[in-house]
Design a protein around this motif. Structure first.
Motif, PDB file in Angstrom:
ATOM      1  N   ASN A 111      -9.009   4.316   6.129  1.00  0.00           N
ATOM      2  CA  ASN A 111      -7.723   4.478   5.211  1.00  0.00           C
ATOM      3  C   ASN A 111      -7.784   5.801   5.047  1.00  0.00           C
ATOM      4  OD1 ASN A 111      -5.198   5.049   3.742  1.00  0.00           O
ATOM      5  ND2 ASN A 111      -5.419   2.620   3.189  1.00  0.00           N
ATOM      6  N   ASN A 115      -7.201  -2.701  -5.239  1.00  0.00           N
ATOM      7  CA  ASN A 115      -7.873  -2.215  -4.968  1.00  0.00           C
ATOM      8  C   ASN A 115      -8.875  -2.051  -3.563  1.00  0.00           C
ATOM      9  OD1 ASN A 115      -7.817  -0.224  -6.756  1.00  0.00           O
ATOM     10  ND2 ASN A 115      -9.541  -0.892  -8.267  1.00  0.00           N
ATOM     11  N   ALA A 116      -9.097  -3.299  -3.406  1.00  0.00           N
ATOM     12  CA  ALA A 116      -9.995  -3.447  -1.964  1.00  0.00           C
ATOM     13  C   ALA A 116      -9.137  -3.537  -0.705  1.00  0.00           C
ATOM     14  CB  ALA A 116     -10.941  -4.638  -2.753  1.00  0.00           C
ATOM     15  N   MET A 118      -6.886  -0.850  -0.638  1.00  0.00           N
ATOM     16  CA  MET A 118      -6.630  -0.165  -0.129  1.00  0.00           C
ATOM     17  C   MET A 118      -6.908   0.563   0.669  1.00  0.00           C
ATOM     18  SD  MET A 118      -5.719   2.676  -3.336  1.00  0.00           S
ATOM     19  CE  MET A 118      -6.542   2.037  -4.555  1.00  0.00           C
ATOM     20  N   LEU A 119      -8.861  -0.008   1.037  1.00  0.00           N
ATOM     21  CA  LEU A 119      -9.586   0.085   1.731  1.00  0.00           C
ATOM     22  C   LEU A 119      -8.745  -0.150   3.849  1.00  0.00           C
ATOM     23  CD1 LEU A 119     -12.970  -1.280   0.422  1.00  0.00           C
ATOM     24  CD2 LEU A 119     -11.810   1.177   1.338  1.00  0.00           C
ATOM     25  N   GLY A 120      -8.012  -1.160   3.385  1.00  0.00           N
ATOM     26  CA  GLY A 120      -7.248  -1.788   4.701  1.00  0.00           C
ATOM     27  C   GLY A 120      -7.333  -3.199   4.469  1.00  0.00           C
ATOM     28  N   GLU A 150      -8.631  -5.669   6.194  1.00  0.00           N
ATOM     29  CA  GLU A 150     -10.173  -5.870   6.863  1.00  0.00           C
ATOM     30  C   GLU A 150     -11.061  -5.854   6.391  1.00  0.00           C
ATOM     31  OE1 GLU A 150      -9.767  -8.087   9.731  1.00  0.00           O
ATOM     32  OE2 GLU A 150      -9.227  -7.865  11.072  1.00  0.00           O
ATOM     33  N   ASP A 151     -11.375  -4.832   5.985  1.00  0.00           N
ATOM     34  CA  ASP A 151     -12.535  -4.760   4.896  1.00  0.00           C
ATOM     35  C   ASP A 151     -12.247  -5.311   3.944  1.00  0.00           C
ATOM     36  OD1 ASP A 151     -12.897  -2.693   7.224  1.00  0.00           O
ATOM     37  OD2 ASP A 151     -13.372  -0.427   5.663  1.00  0.00           O
ATOM     38  N   GLU A 173     -13.743 -10.773  12.025  1.00  0.00           N
ATOM     39  CA  GLU A 173     -11.910 -10.613  12.109  1.00  0.00           C
ATOM     40  C   GLU A 173     -11.349 -11.174  13.230  1.00  0.00           C
ATOM     41  OE1 GLU A 173     -12.336  -6.186  12.798  1.00  0.00           O
ATOM     42  OE2 GLU A 173     -12.917  -6.247  10.515  1.00  0.00           O
ATOM     43  N   MET A 207     -16.320  -0.438  -4.927  1.00  0.00           N
ATOM     44  CA  MET A 207     -16.026  -2.036  -4.204  1.00  0.00           C
ATOM     45  C   MET A 207     -16.801  -2.481  -3.507  1.00  0.00           C
ATOM     46  SD  MET A 207     -12.091  -0.357  -2.259  1.00  0.00           S
ATOM     47  CE  MET A 207     -10.896   0.571  -3.358  1.00  0.00           C
ATOM     48  N   HIS A 231     -14.419  -8.235   4.565  1.00  0.00           N
ATOM     49  CA  HIS A 231     -15.839  -8.352   4.044  1.00  0.00           C
ATOM     50  C   HIS A 231     -15.816  -8.235   2.574  1.00  0.00           C
ATOM     51  CE1 HIS A 231     -15.425  -7.862   8.880  1.00  0.00           C
ATOM     52  NE2 HIS A 231     -14.895  -7.019   8.620  1.00  0.00           N
ATOM     53  N   LEU A 232     -15.149  -8.046   1.933  1.00  0.00           N
ATOM     54  CA  LEU A 232     -16.065  -8.059   0.539  1.00  0.00           C
ATOM     55  C   LEU A 232     -15.412  -8.789  -0.602  1.00  0.00           C
ATOM     56  CD1 LEU A 232     -14.777  -4.343  -0.662  1.00  0.00           C
ATOM     57  CD2 LEU A 232     -16.740  -4.742   0.183  1.00  0.00           C
ATOM     58  N   ALA A 251     -19.231 -12.209   2.001  1.00  0.00           N
ATOM     59  CA  ALA A 251     -19.928 -10.861   1.617  1.00  0.00           C
ATOM     60  C   ALA A 251     -20.858 -10.644   0.806  1.00  0.00           C
ATOM     61  CB  ALA A 251     -18.561 -10.967   0.000  1.00  0.00           C
ATOM     62  N   LYS A 296       0.746  -1.074   0.169  1.00  0.00           N
ATOM     63  CA  LYS A 296       0.432   0.231   0.269  1.00  0.00           C
ATOM     64  C   LYS A 296       0.686   1.058   0.308  1.00  0.00           C
ATOM     65  CE  LYS A 296      -3.774  -2.303   3.108  1.00  0.00           C
ATOM     66  NZ  LYS A 296      -2.107  -3.798   3.142  1.00  0.00           N
ATOM     67  N   LYS A 310     -23.401 -10.531   4.563  1.00  0.00           N
ATOM     68  CA  LYS A 310     -22.854  -9.044   6.007  1.00  0.00           C
ATOM     69  C   LYS A 310     -22.021  -8.266   5.303  1.00  0.00           C
ATOM     70  CE  LYS A 310     -19.473 -11.148   7.563  1.00  0.00           C
ATOM     71  NZ  LYS A 310     -18.295 -10.321   7.495  1.00  0.00           N
ATOM     72  N   ILE A 369      -6.746   7.076  -0.655  1.00  0.00           N
ATOM     73  CA  ILE A 369      -6.791   6.031  -1.475  1.00  0.00           C
ATOM     74  C   ILE A 369      -6.902   6.754  -2.398  1.00  0.00           C
ATOM     75  CG2 ILE A 369      -9.109   4.267  -2.519  1.00  0.00           C
ATOM     76  CD1 ILE A 369      -9.915   4.105   0.706  1.00  0.00           C
ATOM     77  N   GLN A 392     -23.145  -3.036  -1.096  1.00  0.00           N
ATOM     78  CA  GLN A 392     -22.167  -4.431  -1.160  1.00  0.00           C
ATOM     79  C   GLN A 392     -23.468  -4.837  -0.580  1.00  0.00           C
ATOM     80  OE1 GLN A 392     -19.206  -5.247   1.751  1.00  0.00           O
ATOM     81  NE2 GLN A 392     -19.765  -7.140   2.392  1.00  0.00           N
ATOM     82  N   TYR A 440     -17.837  -5.350  -5.642  1.00  0.00           N
ATOM     83  CA  TYR A 440     -16.820  -6.401  -6.162  1.00  0.00           C
ATOM     84  C   TYR A 440     -16.907  -8.223  -5.947  1.00  0.00           C
ATOM     85  CZ  TYR A 440     -12.819  -2.608  -7.078  1.00  0.00           C
ATOM     86  OH  TYR A 440     -12.373  -2.033  -7.096  1.00  0.00           O
ATOM     87  N   PRO A 441     -17.702  -8.609  -4.521  1.00  0.00           N
ATOM     88  CA  PRO A 441     -18.275  -9.771  -4.925  1.00  0.00           C
ATOM     89  C   PRO A 441     -19.256  -9.957  -5.966  1.00  0.00           C
ATOM     90  CG  PRO A 441     -18.867  -7.961  -2.589  1.00  0.00           C
ATOM     91  CD  PRO A 441     -18.363  -7.426  -3.547  1.00  0.00           C
TER      92      PRO A 441
END
Lengths: 344, 273
Positions: B86, A228-229, A231-233, A235-236, B51, B99, A239-240, B75, A88, B78, B89, B153, B102-103
C-alpha cells in the motif's frame, strides 16, 4: 510511546473537565447561588440551602445533558476512527456511509410502529427498544455498504460514499413518508431525530449509553495496533498475526451498537466522527495506536463545546447541534476530498 | 522438510492458475521461483504463505497444516514480503518497521523490539530515513522499509523460520539488490529457509540453492541452479533465445538473452569502424 500517550490523554482529560465546568455554568438559566461549588457543597451537606430551581436545572437538565454530550462525542469519534481504519479511508464515517441514516430510519420505524404498544412498556424497555431498532438499522447498513464497496479485500471509496448517499436518500424518503402516518407526539419525536439534539438527555439514557460505551471500549480501544497493521493491506496484517476478520467483525458490530444507541437518543448528529480523527491525524499522523484512544476524549471535548454553543448562542432558544458540527465538518470534508482527489 | 506442498492447484473461475504444483524446502535453503509473466508465481507464493488456502490444500509447514498453528506462533515463524505494498501509510518510517514487532508486544514495544528495528533499519540502509514520513519516500526506499519490517518480524529465538519474498528487488539499484540478497542468504545460513520470487535470472543463479521454474501454472523444472540455468530450459520457458555463460566474477551461470535473427544496428556499425 505509552508514556506519551498517557500524557496526551491526561492533558485532554484536564481540558475536558475544564470545558465541562464552564459549560455547567453557562445557559439560559442563571443559578441563584453564584458559585457552583457552593451549590454542590450545600447539596452534599443536605442543609436545604439549595433552591429547588437550582437543584432541578443543575441535576436534571444541565448535568445529564453535559454527560450525554461527553458520552456521545466520545462514541461518535471512536466509531469514526474505527471505521476509517477498517475502510482504510479518512472519509469513512458513520454519517457519510449512511450508517446514521440507516439507524434513524429504523428508529423512526420503531417509534411509529412501536407506538401501538409503547404505552404498556416501562421506560427502560421503551428506550432500549428504539436503541435496538437503531442498532439493527446501523448494522444492516454497515454490512450492506461494506459488502458493496469491498471486493477482494479492497475498498472502492466512490462506491462506499455513493452507497451512503443512496441509503441516506432512502432513509430520508421513508422517514418523510412516516411523518404522514404519525400522530402529533410521534411527529415531534421524528423531527427531533432528523435535526439531532441533546435536549432529551436523562440519567436513564446516560446509564444505557455508559453500559454500551464501556463494553465497546473494552473490546475496541486496544485495536490500534491492528488498525495500523491493516494499513499494510489485510493480507500483510494477517502475516503479522492480526486476526483481521475478527477485528473487522468486532468493529462492525460495536460501532453499529454505539452509533445506533446514540442516534436513538439524540438523532443524527453528523461529522463528529470525521472532524476528530482529522484533527488528530494532523498532529499524530495515522498512528491508530495513539489516535484511537485519544479520539475517545477529544470527541467528548468537541461535542461538549458544540452543544454548549448550540444552547447558549441563541438563548433562551436553542440551535440544532447539527448546524454547528456541519459548520466544522463540511470544510474538513472538502479538505480531505481535495487532498485525496487523485486517489478517489 | 520445513515446508511441503503436495499437488496444490488453484482456479480463478474456470481458469487454472496453478496445476498440481509440488514443492518442498529444507532448512538452510534459499528457493527461488522464476518464470514468465502470468506463470502463477505470486499465487504460488501466496498459497505457500497461508493466503486464501482451504483445508483441502495440502501444505505442511514444519509438518503441520497452517490451520493448526496459532496466529501469533505462526507470525514468529513465518513472514512474507508482498509485492503490492500500500502506497498510502500515514506513519513515520520507524513506525512502519515497528509493525514487524507487533507479534512480540501488547501495548508498547520493549527495548528489545526497538533494538531489533534499529538493527534491521541499518541492515537495509534506511536508518537515516527513520524519522521521515513513509509517504514521502521513493519506490525503492518504501520497498526497503517493508523488507526491514519483514526481517524484523523474524528476529527471535525460534529455529527454522520461513521468509517469503515476492519480487523483493523491484525498484532497487544494484547495490541494494545485492545487499538484500546477501541479507536473505545470511538469514538462511542460520538454519532458516527463504522462498523468493525473482525476475532477475542472474541473481537467481547466484543466490539460489534450489530453483523452481514455473510456466503456465505447472512446474517446468525444479533443481539446482546449474541444473535449471541451461540454454535449452530457459529458452523454452521464456520462449526467447538465450545463451548461458559462466560469470567471470562469481563463477555462477550467467544468462544472456538476445535474438540473433534481428541484427543490432549498432553492432554492425561497430564492426565496420
Amino acid at each position: 510511546m505509552q508514556n506519551k500517550l498517557l500524557l496526551y490523554i491526561s492533558v485532554c482529560f484536564v481540558l475536558l473537565i475544564g470545558v465541562a465546568s464552564i459549560s455547567l455554568k453557562l445557559g439560559a438559566y442563571s443559578f441563584e447561588d453564584s458559585s457552583l461549588w457552593q451549590i454542590f457543597k450545600n447539596e452534599l451537606s443536605g442543609n436545604g440551602l439549595v433552591s429547588e430551581m437550582d437543584h432541578y436545572v443543575l441535576f436534571n437538565v444541565r448535568l445529564p445533558r453535559i454527560v450525554m454530550a461527553i458520552l456521545m462525542g466520545s462514541a461518535f469519534a471512536v466509531s469514526g476512527t474505527c471505521l476509517q481504519g477498517m475502510f482504510k479511508n479518512p472519509l469513512a464515517t458513520p454519517n457519510l456511509i449512511g450508517v446514521t441514516s440507516g439507524a434513524s430510519l429504523f428508529a423512526a420505524i420503531g417509534i411509529v410502529l412501536g407506538g401501538h404498544f409503547r404505552s404498556y412498556l416501562p421506560d427502560v424497555l421503551n428506550y432500549s427498544l428504539i436503541s435496538i431498532m437503531a442498532f439493527i438499522g446501523a448494522i444492516l447498513t454497515m454490512t450492506f455498504v461494506y459488502r458493496m464497496s469491498t471486493t477482494r479485500r479492497k475498498t472502492n471509496v466512490v462506491v462506499m460514499l455513493l452507497a451512503g448517499v443512496a441509503i441516506s436518500a432512502l432513509a430520508g424518503a421513508v422517514t418523510g413518508f412516516l411523518t404522514y402516518l404519525t400522530d402529533d407526539e410521534q411527529l415531534r419525536d421524528l423531527t427531533f431525530w432528523t435535526l439531532g439534539s441533546l435536549g432529551g438527555a436523562t440519567w436513564l439514557k446516560n446509564g444505557i449509553l455508559v453500559i454500551v460505551i464501556f463494553f465497546s471500549y473494552i473490546l475496541l480501544l486496544n485495536k490500534g495496533k491492528a488498525l495500523n497493521a491493516m494499513m499494510l493491506g489485510e493480507e500483510d496484517a494477517t502475516h503479522l498475526g492480526i486476526p483481521v476478520e475478527k477485528v473487522k467483525k468486532r468493529i462492525i458490530i460495536l460501532t453499529a451498537l454505539m452509533v445506533g444507541t446514540c442516534v436513538a437518543f439524540a438523532g443524527a448528529i453528523g461529522f463528529v466522527g470525521l472532524i476528530v480523527p482529522y484533527i488528530l491525524r494532523l498532529i499524530f499522523k495515522s498512528n491508530y495506536h495513539i489516535i484511537l484512544p485519544l479520539s475517545a476524549v477529544v470527541g467528548s471535548i468537541l461535542l461538549l463545546i458544540a452543544d454548549t454553543i448550540s444552547r447558549t448562542i441563541v438563548a433562551p432558544s436553542e440551535m440544532p447541534i447539527g448546524i454547528l458540527t456541519a459548520f466544522l465538518g463540511a470544510p474538513i470534508f472538502i479538505a480531505i476530498l481535495i487532498r485525496f482527489k487523485k486517489n478517489l | 522438510m520445513m515446508l511441503v506442498a503436495n499437488k496444490i492447484s488453484r482456479f480463478h473461475r474456470s481458469f487454472q492458475i496453478l496445476n498440481e504444483v509440488e514443492i518442498s524446502i529444507k532448512a538452510g535453503e534459499t528457493l527461488v521461483i522464476i518464470g514468465p509473466n502470468g506463470a502463477g508465481k505470486s499465487t504460488l507464493l501466496g498459497m505457500l504463505s497461508n493466503e486464501n488456502i482451504s483445508d483441502k490444500d495440502e501444505i505442511y509447514f514444519k509438518d503441520r497444516k497452517f490451520s493448526t498453528w496459532c496466529a501469533k506462533e505462526l507470525a514468529h515463524n513465518k513472514a512474507k514480503f508482498s509485492q503490492e505494498n500500500n502506497s498510502d501509510i500515514g506513519l513515520l518510517v520507524k513506525d512502519v518497521v515497528l509493525m514487524g514487532r507487533y507479534p512480540y508486544f501488547n501495548a508498547s514495544p520493549h527495548q528489545e523490539d526497538l533494538d531489533v528495528i534499529e538493527e534491521m533499519m541499518k541492515k537495509t540502509d534506511i536508518y537515516k530515513l527513520r524519522n521521515r514520513h513513509y509517504n514521502s519516500l521513493s519506490g525503492g526506499e518504501k520497498q526497503r522499509v517493508h523488507l526491514s519490517r519483514v526481517l524484523a518480524q523474524l528476529q527471535n529465538d525460534e529455529t527454522s523460520k520461513l521468509a517469503l519474498f515476492d519480487e523483493p528487488l523491484n525498484n532497487l539499484d544494484v547495490r541494494h539488490q545485492y545487499n538484500i540478497m546477501e541479507t536473505i542468504r545470511e538469514f538462511t545460513q542460520k538454519g532458516n529457509a527463504a522462498i523468493v520470487v525473482l525476475h532477475d535470472l542472474n541473481l537467481a543463479a547466484e543466490f539460489a540453492d534450489k530453483v523452481l521454474l514455473l510456466k503456465k501454472g505447472k512446474v517446468a523444472a525444479f533443481g539446482t541452479p546449474e541444473h535449471i540455468f541451461t540454454e535449452k530450459v530457459i529458452a523454452a520457458a521464456y520462449n526467447f533465445p538465450c545463451a548461458v555463460f559462466k560469470n567471470p566474477i562469481t563463477q555462477c551461470p550467467m544468462i544472456v538473452f538476445g535474438n540473433q535473427t534481428k541484427n543490432c544496428n549498432r553492432c554492425v556499425i561497430d564492426t565496420e569502424s
